[in-house]
Write a protein that holds these residues in place. Structure first.
Motif, short mmCIF file in Angstrom:
data_model
loop_
_atom_site.label_atom_id
_atom_site.label_comp_id
_atom_site.label_asym_id
_atom_site.label_seq_id
_atom_site.Cartn_x
_atom_site.Cartn_y
_atom_site.Cartn_z
N TYR A 64 0.83 -1.20 0.00
CA TYR A 64 0.00 0.00 0.00
C TYR A 64 0.87 1.26 0.00
O TYR A 64 0.58 2.22 -0.70
CB TYR A 64 -0.93 0.00 1.22
CG TYR A 64 -1.85 1.20 1.25
CD1 TYR A 64 -3.02 1.22 0.50
CD2 TYR A 64 -1.54 2.31 2.03
CE1 TYR A 64 -3.87 2.31 0.51
CE2 TYR A 64 -2.38 3.41 2.05
CZ TYR A 64 -3.54 3.39 1.29
OH TYR A 64 -4.37 4.49 1.30
N LYS A 67 2.12 2.00 -3.46
CA LYS A 67 1.07 2.62 -4.27
C LYS A 67 0.85 4.07 -3.84
O LYS A 67 0.64 4.96 -4.67
CB LYS A 67 -0.24 1.84 -4.14
CG LYS A 67 -0.26 0.50 -4.86
CD LYS A 67 -1.65 -0.10 -4.76
CE LYS A 67 -1.74 -1.40 -5.52
NZ LYS A 67 -3.11 -1.95 -5.50
N LEU A 68 0.87 4.28 -2.53
CA LEU A 68 0.61 5.61 -2.00
C LEU A 68 1.67 6.60 -2.46
O LEU A 68 1.36 7.72 -2.87
CB LEU A 68 0.56 5.56 -0.48
CG LEU A 68 0.29 6.88 0.25
CD1 LEU A 68 -1.06 7.44 -0.15
CD2 LEU A 68 0.36 6.68 1.76
N THR A 71 1.18 7.34 -6.10
CA THR A 71 -0.01 8.16 -6.28
C THR A 71 0.27 9.62 -5.92
O THR A 71 -0.09 10.54 -6.66
CB THR A 71 -1.17 7.63 -5.42
OG1 THR A 71 -1.46 6.29 -5.81
CG2 THR A 71 -2.42 8.49 -5.58
N TYR A 94 -1.58 2.67 -8.84
CA TYR A 94 -2.08 3.73 -7.97
C TYR A 94 -3.15 3.20 -7.03
O TYR A 94 -3.75 2.15 -7.25
CB TYR A 94 -2.67 4.87 -8.82
CG TYR A 94 -1.73 5.40 -9.87
CD1 TYR A 94 -0.60 6.13 -9.51
CD2 TYR A 94 -1.96 5.19 -11.23
CE1 TYR A 94 0.27 6.64 -10.47
CE2 TYR A 94 -1.10 5.69 -12.20
CZ TYR A 94 0.01 6.41 -11.81
OH TYR A 94 0.88 6.89 -12.76
N THR A 95 -3.39 3.96 -5.98
CA THR A 95 -4.46 3.62 -5.04
C THR A 95 -5.81 3.91 -5.67
O THR A 95 -5.94 4.75 -6.56
CB THR A 95 -4.32 4.42 -3.74
OG1 THR A 95 -4.37 5.82 -4.04
CG2 THR A 95 -3.01 4.10 -3.05
N ARG A 99 -11.35 5.36 -2.62
CA ARG A 99 -10.85 5.07 -1.28
C ARG A 99 -9.84 6.13 -0.83
O ARG A 99 -9.81 6.53 0.34
CB ARG A 99 -10.20 3.69 -1.27
CG ARG A 99 -9.87 3.17 0.13
CD ARG A 99 -9.07 1.88 0.03
NE ARG A 99 -9.69 0.93 -0.88
CZ ARG A 99 -9.04 -0.10 -1.41
NH1 ARG A 99 -7.77 -0.31 -1.12
NH2 ARG A 99 -9.66 -0.94 -2.22
N PHE A 100 -9.02 6.58 -1.77
CA PHE A 100 -8.01 7.58 -1.45
C PHE A 100 -8.66 8.90 -1.03
O PHE A 100 -8.27 9.52 -0.03
CB PHE A 100 -7.12 7.79 -2.68
CG PHE A 100 -5.92 8.66 -2.43
CD1 PHE A 100 -5.00 8.35 -1.43
CD2 PHE A 100 -5.69 9.79 -3.20
CE1 PHE A 100 -3.89 9.15 -1.19
CE2 PHE A 100 -4.58 10.60 -2.98
CZ PHE A 100 -3.69 10.27 -1.98
N SER A 103 -10.23 8.55 2.47
CA SER A 103 -9.22 8.58 3.52
C SER A 103 -8.74 10.00 3.79
O SER A 103 -8.60 10.42 4.95
CB SER A 103 -8.03 7.70 3.13
OG SER A 103 -8.42 6.37 2.92
N HIS A 313 -9.70 12.72 -8.24
CA HIS A 313 -8.27 13.03 -8.12
C HIS A 313 -8.03 14.49 -7.77
O HIS A 313 -7.19 14.81 -6.92
CB HIS A 313 -7.56 12.67 -9.43
CG HIS A 313 -7.31 11.20 -9.58
ND1 HIS A 313 -7.30 10.56 -10.80
CD2 HIS A 313 -7.05 10.23 -8.65
CE1 HIS A 313 -7.05 9.27 -10.62
NE2 HIS A 313 -6.90 9.05 -9.33
N SER A 316 -9.00 15.14 -4.21
CA SER A 316 -7.99 14.57 -3.32
C SER A 316 -6.81 15.52 -3.18
O SER A 316 -6.28 15.71 -2.07
CB SER A 316 -7.51 13.22 -3.87
OG SER A 316 -8.55 12.28 -3.90
#
Length: 393
Positions: A64, A67-68, A71, A94-95, A99-100, A103, A313, A316
């Motif tokens: 994870y 990926k994080l 990302t 990528y995440t 979900r990203f 979070s 995106h 985020s």
């Protein structure tokens, strides 16, 4: 054969623990299958031990984190690239955008709730200040049965004063007699309602709900008044004391009045609870806003879902910048949110150009259009959130 990769793995993935059938879904497996191709469960018949839990936990955590990092790198330094890669099928790198975003929204909420001073508003004693300054405090002041006659006489005297207003000549108003009459009638009707509400609240409320003609706001004002005076505490009390029928309008008016009074008594807690709903509101707001993105780029090959991923995106990235702003403000005691919002504005323009591949003029026009729509929708959703929170607080 020498180039064939080794099938032997450590722990519960060793060959001796491989089965020929998935223990989860029953799908036939080969000894070379480390995971079931049907349900993705590990192909292992080994009994779990504590070490297995630790190994899988750290393996998932490292995966994870990888990926994080990728990302964050693509999102911060390559506006629009991460969305283009994701919609073109490069997704395992990528995440998950949904979900990203969720979070980040919760992380921002936690930091914001920790850093704000809304809880201090609970000490302002707004309830007593509201009672002293409310324009309806005269009409709805505390009374008991011994004062009913006195208050009714005062209200009738107030009506006499209002009648005298009709006899007072007003310069320049000779041609507005009808309007003045209507205004005086409206004032007298309100005064009559006030006196009846003080003298006989049960009869007053019966008039409100007779034929279901009483307005929702009038019922809220009535319930708010007697909740503030602690005459009633539950809707059942209102049913017994005022004969309130068990209808959706009465029930909603009572709950709305009760929540409004609680919000006045604890404004800081009310604001914190309202902000706590923000992450959930975002996931209703963004799909609606994405409709306008789809309309602006309707000639492009992208689907609605592609535009939605683009929205996720960008939102985020906004949360990342706001989180950085909160951290900097906490450490250095500054106000940097404006600077980070300007950075986001420039980032959004670059992301639109890179993802949709249009020229500067078209991008600027659509940038202004979409941000205007975003501002109006955000204001509408914010008002709806504040209003809805009053009824659910």
């Amino acid at each position: 054969m020498g180039n064939k990769p080794s099938l032997i793995s450590k722990g519960r993935y060793e060959l001796k623990f491989r089965g020929n059938k998935c223990l989860n879904c029953g799908h036939p497996l080969d000894i070379s299958d480390k995971y079931c191709p049907n349900c993705s469960q590990a192909n292992s018949t080994k009994k779990l031990v504590l070490r297995d839990f630790w190994d899988e936990f750290f393996s998932s955590l490292i995966n994870y984190d990888s990926k994080l990092i990728k990302t964050l790198y693509a999102m911060l330094l390559k506006p629009g690239t991460i969305t283009k890669d994701y919609v073109n099928g490069k997704r395992i790198t990528y995440t998950n955008p949904f979900r990203f975003l969720l979070s980040l929204a919760f992380l921002y909420l936690l930091l914001f709730s920790y850093d704000n001073n809304f809880s201090n508003l609970d000490d302002l004693d707004l309830k007593n200040k509201f009672q002293k300054t409310s324009p309806i405090s005269y009409a709805y002041k505390e009374s008991d049965s011994s004062d009913v006659k006195k208050q009714t006489e005062e209200a009738l005297g107030h009506l006499d004063s209002l009648r005298n207003l009709e006899r007072i000549p007003i310069p320049g108003m000779q041609n507005m007699d009808s309007l003045g009459y209507l205004i005086n009638q409206e004032i007298k009707e309100e005064a009559r309602k006030d006196s009846l509400m003080r003298a006989n609240p049960r009869k007053y409320f019966q008039e409100l709900q007779s034929g279901d003609s009483g307005s929702f706001v009038e019922r809220m004002v009535f319930f708010f008044t007697y909740l503030r005076k602690d005459s009633v505490r539950t809707f059942e009390d209102a049913q017994n004391k005022f004969g309130a029928k068990h209808t959706w309008k009465n029930k909603m008016a009572f709950n709305g009045s009760k929540s409004s009074l609680k919000a006045i008594e604890q404004p800081g807690t009310y604001l914190n609870n309202t902000i706590a709903k923000l992450p959930f509101v975002i996931f209703f707001f963004l799909p609606l806003f994405t409709v306008f993105i789809w309309m602006a780029y309707i000639r492009k090959k992208y689907t609605y879902t592609d535009h939605l991923i683009f929205s996720f995106h960008n939102q985020s990235l906004l949360f990342i910048l706001l989180i950085l702003s909160l951290i900097i403000d906490t450490i250095f005691n500054t106000a940097s949110a404006g600077i980070f919002l300007l950075i986001f504005g420039f980032y959004l323009y670059k992301a639109m150009r890179r993802f949709y591949g249009q020229g500067r003029i078209k991008t600027i026009i659509k940038y202004v259009f979409l941000n205007t729509i975003f501002a109006f929708l955000a204001l509408f959703v914010l008002l709806g959130l504040l209003t809805g929170s009053v009824f659910t607080y």
